[in-house]
Write a protein that holds these residues in place. Structure first.
Motif, PDB file in Angstrom:
ATOM      1  N   ASP A   1       0.835  -1.211   0.000  1.00 24.36           N
ATOM      2  CA  ASP A   1       0.000   0.000   0.000  1.00 24.36           C
ATOM      3  C   ASP A   1       0.868   1.258   0.000  1.00 24.36           C
ATOM      4  OD1 ASP A   1      -2.279  -1.537  -0.007  1.00 24.36           O
ATOM      5  OD2 ASP A   1      -2.615  -1.389   2.168  1.00 24.36           O
ATOM      6  N   LYS A   2       1.908   1.252   0.802  1.00 24.04           N
ATOM      7  CA  LYS A   2       2.791   2.412   0.864  1.00 24.04           C
ATOM      8  C   LYS A   2       3.526   2.616  -0.466  1.00 24.04           C
ATOM      9  CE  LYS A   2       3.521   2.101   5.866  1.00 24.04           C
ATOM     10  NZ  LYS A   2       4.494   1.816   6.940  1.00 24.04           N
ATOM     11  N   LEU A   3       3.916   1.494  -1.090  1.00 21.78           N
ATOM     12  CA  LEU A   3       4.605   1.578  -2.381  1.00 21.78           C
ATOM     13  C   LEU A   3       3.658   2.138  -3.450  1.00 21.78           C
ATOM     14  CD1 LEU A   3       7.177   0.989  -3.982  1.00 21.78           C
ATOM     15  CD2 LEU A   3       6.330  -1.345  -4.356  1.00 21.78           C
ATOM     16  N   GLN A   4       2.402   1.726  -3.386  1.00 25.49           N
ATOM     17  CA  GLN A   4       1.415   2.245  -4.344  1.00 25.49           C
ATOM     18  C   GLN A   4       1.218   3.741  -4.157  1.00 25.49           C
ATOM     19  OE1 GLN A   4      -0.042   0.244  -6.785  1.00 25.49           O
ATOM     20  NE2 GLN A   4      -0.598   2.272  -7.601  1.00 25.49           N
ATOM     21  N   ASN A   5       1.273   4.216  -2.924  1.00 23.06           N
ATOM     22  CA  ASN A   5       1.154   5.655  -2.655  1.00 23.06           C
ATOM     23  C   ASN A   5       2.314   6.428  -3.274  1.00 23.06           C
ATOM     24  OD1 ASN A   5      -1.225   5.362  -1.224  1.00 23.06           O
ATOM     25  ND2 ASN A   5      -0.182   5.132   0.755  1.00 23.06           N
ATOM     26  N   VAL A   6       3.504   5.806  -3.243  1.00 23.24           N
ATOM     27  CA  VAL A   6       4.675   6.437  -3.858  1.00 23.24           C
ATOM     28  C   VAL A   6       4.480   6.529  -5.367  1.00 23.24           C
ATOM     29  CG1 VAL A   6       7.148   6.220  -4.304  1.00 23.24           C
ATOM     30  CG2 VAL A   6       6.237   5.691  -2.035  1.00 23.24           C
ATOM     31  N   ILE A   7       3.969   5.430  -5.962  1.00 23.30           N
ATOM     32  CA  ILE A   7       3.751   5.395  -7.413  1.00 23.30           C
ATOM     33  C   ILE A   7       2.703   6.423  -7.836  1.00 23.30           C
ATOM     34  CG2 ILE A   7       2.889   3.951  -9.312  1.00 23.30           C
ATOM     35  CD1 ILE A   7       4.062   1.529  -7.821  1.00 23.30           C
ATOM     36  N   ASP A   8       1.650   6.528  -7.012  1.00 22.12           N
ATOM     37  CA  ASP A   8       0.556   7.451  -7.352  1.00 22.12           C
ATOM     38  C   ASP A   8       0.829   8.890  -6.960  1.00 22.12           C
ATOM     39  OD1 ASP A   8      -0.832   5.271  -8.279  1.00 22.12           O
ATOM     40  OD2 ASP A   8      -1.967   4.970  -6.424  1.00 22.12           O
TER      41      ASP A   8
ATOM     42  N   PRO B   1      10.728  10.567  -4.789  1.00 26.71           N
ATOM     43  CA  PRO B   1      10.274   9.414  -3.996  1.00 26.71           C
ATOM     44  C   PRO B   1      11.404   8.710  -3.233  1.00 26.71           C
ATOM     45  CG  PRO B   1      10.536   8.736  -6.271  1.00 26.71           C
ATOM     46  CD  PRO B   1      10.883  10.211  -6.221  1.00 26.71           C
ATOM     47  N   ARG B   2      12.654   9.209  -3.396  1.00 26.86           N
ATOM     48  CA  ARG B   2      13.772   8.457  -2.829  1.00 26.86           C
ATOM     49  C   ARG B   2      13.689   8.293  -1.316  1.00 26.86           C
ATOM     50  NH1 ARG B   2      18.764  11.351  -5.740  1.00 26.86           N
ATOM     51  NH2 ARG B   2      17.359  13.117  -5.358  1.00 26.86           N
ATOM     52  N   GLN B   3      13.285   9.331  -0.629  1.00 24.16           N
ATOM     53  CA  GLN B   3      13.200   9.238   0.833  1.00 24.16           C
ATOM     54  C   GLN B   3      12.152   8.203   1.266  1.00 24.16           C
ATOM     55  OE1 GLN B   3      15.187  10.563   3.142  1.00 24.16           O
ATOM     56  NE2 GLN B   3      16.404  11.442   1.450  1.00 24.16           N
ATOM     57  N   GLU B   4      11.021   8.214   0.561  1.00 20.73           N
ATOM     58  CA  GLU B   4       9.979   7.245   0.897  1.00 20.73           C
ATOM     59  C   GLU B   4      10.431   5.819   0.576  1.00 20.73           C
ATOM     60  OE1 GLU B   4       5.780   8.507   0.085  1.00 20.73           O
ATOM     61  OE2 GLU B   4       6.812  10.094  -1.036  1.00 20.73           O
ATOM     62  N   LEU B   5      11.146   5.649  -0.514  1.00 20.73           N
ATOM     63  CA  LEU B   5      11.643   4.312  -0.880  1.00 20.73           C
ATOM     64  C   LEU B   5      12.670   3.823   0.131  1.00 20.73           C
ATOM     65  CD1 LEU B   5      11.951   4.656  -4.763  1.00 20.73           C
ATOM     66  CD2 LEU B   5      10.282   3.316  -3.473  1.00 20.73           C
ATOM     67  N   LYS B   6      13.494   4.725   0.633  1.00 20.09           N
ATOM     68  CA  LYS B   6      14.468   4.347   1.664  1.00 20.09           C
ATOM     69  C   LYS B   6      13.748   3.870   2.925  1.00 20.09           C
ATOM     70  CE  LYS B   6      18.337   7.356   0.321  1.00 20.09           C
ATOM     71  NZ  LYS B   6      19.175   8.520   0.730  1.00 20.09           N
ATOM     72  N   ALA B   7      12.675   4.570   3.280  1.00 22.41           N
ATOM     73  CA  ALA B   7      11.906   4.176   4.465  1.00 22.41           C
ATOM     74  C   ALA B   7      11.261   2.798   4.261  1.00 22.41           C
ATOM     75  CB  ALA B   7      10.835   5.224   4.758  1.00 22.41           C
ATOM     76  N   LEU B   8      10.775   2.568   3.046  1.00 20.24           N
ATOM     77  CA  LEU B   8      10.179   1.261   2.747  1.00 20.24           C
ATOM     78  C   LEU B   8      11.222   0.153   2.790  1.00 20.24           C
ATOM     79  CD1 LEU B   8       7.670   2.055  -0.144  1.00 20.24           C
ATOM     80  CD2 LEU B   8       7.133   1.212   2.135  1.00 20.24           C
ATOM     81  N   LYS B   9      12.421   0.440   2.297  1.00 22.80           N
ATOM     82  CA  LYS B   9      13.499  -0.541   2.334  1.00 22.80           C
ATOM     83  C   LYS B   9      13.841  -0.896   3.778  1.00 22.80           C
ATOM     84  CE  LYS B   9      18.291  -1.388   0.996  1.00 22.80           C
ATOM     85  NZ  LYS B   9      19.510  -0.814   0.363  1.00 22.80           N
TER      86      LYS B   9
END
Length: 293
Positions: free
Chosen positions: A166-173, A180-188
């Motif tokens: 769900d969080k990844l979809q929010n980044v895509i949308d 989006p790099r900061q959000e992707l780092k948090a997801l990682k």
């Protein structure tokens, strides 16, 4: 230890002969008697005897009819019954009694040596049946507990993955102007925490022991100095997971799992010939934690 024996016969002399036989055989036997089959049926329900010896030819309800009533009742259907008769003595009669659910059949006048042999055989077979039934129940319970644990674990991981998705979809949308790099780092970082599982270990232990009561206490009773990683390995072995599955869950190599299992086996002081998996799974079936010597 004495048994509870119920004798049902409309002839008082027959009851006396059989009752005397059981009392002489073992004074700790509790012998109950009934001249009336309907009354005998109620006694069987209320007293739950270990064995019933009853006549075939009785007024109102004969022995085969009474046997059918006993076998249809949930509380009496597993009580072993010996049919005694002086008239229905043909091979067809024997087949009828056995087909109706009698464990054995004896002809009158009673030969006490034969009666003793038949009683001993019926009681022994009944004890073996109870033991087999208990073993089967324990095996089914163990399999159900393992299935419940595996389902619980899969559900926990799936919920975590759904959250990440769900969080990844929010980044895509999200808006293209946003980096989006900061959000992707948090997801990682979040994904790594799922792989590590240390943060959720205490929570997992609580859920695991709801299905496997006192499991970790049993491990600690064998070796008090086990680590969380040791307990985690024990839990996976208890669930029946293979080395490949454990490697995936622990995020380590297959060789790493083998080394960890070898160290765990040594820590639990198991001999070379002893199987670690078998030891863990057998320990799970023990009702209480073993006491350290």
């Amino acid at each position: 230890m004495g048994k509870k024996v119920l004798i049902i016969d409309d002839e008082i002399n027959n009851i006396k002969v059989i009752a005397d036989f059981f009392v002489k055989q073992d004074r700790s036997h509790k012998v109950m008697t009934s001249l009336n089959p309907r009354q005998g049926y109620q006694v069987a329900i209320e007293q739950q005897p270990d064995l019933i010896v009853m006549d075939w030819e009785m007024p109102e309800i004969n022995g085969i009819e009474l046997l059918g009533m006993l076998k249809k009742n949930e509380t009496t259907k597993e009580i072993p019954v010996i049919i005694a008769t002086g008239k229905m003595v043909s091979s067809d009669n024997l087949a009828t009694a056995l087909a109706a659910g009698a464990e054995d059949y004896i002809r009158k006048p009673l030969d006490l040596v034969e009666l003793e042999a038949r009683v001993r055989t019926v009681c022994r077979l009944n004890e073996q049946y109870k033991q087999m039934k208990e073993l089967l129940k324990n095996e089914i319970d163990l399999k159900n507990r393992k299935l419940a644990t595996a389902t619980m674990y899969a559900s926990q991981r799936n919920q975590s993955l759904i959250q990440v998705t769900d969080k990844l979809q929010n980044v895509i949308d999200g808006p293209e102007s946003k980096d989006p790099r900061q959000e992707l780092k948090a997801l990682k970082k979040e994904i790594n925490s799922f792989l590590d599982m240390d943060d959720s270990w205490e929570n997992y232990k609580i859920h695991f022991e709801e299905v496997h009561p006192q499991f970790f206490d049993k491990i600690k009773a064998v070796e008090a100095k086990v680590t969380n990683n040791d307990l985690k390995l024990c839990a996976y072995l208890c669930m029946g997971l293979d080395n490949k599955e454990i490697a995936h869950l622990c995020n380590i190599t297959h060789d790493g799992v083998k080394k960890s299992l070898y160290r765990l086996k040594k820590k639990l002081r198991l001999g070379e010939e002893e199987n670690l998996r078998s030891f863990i799974q057998q320990l799970d079936t023990v009702e209480q934690a073993p006491v350290l010597g």
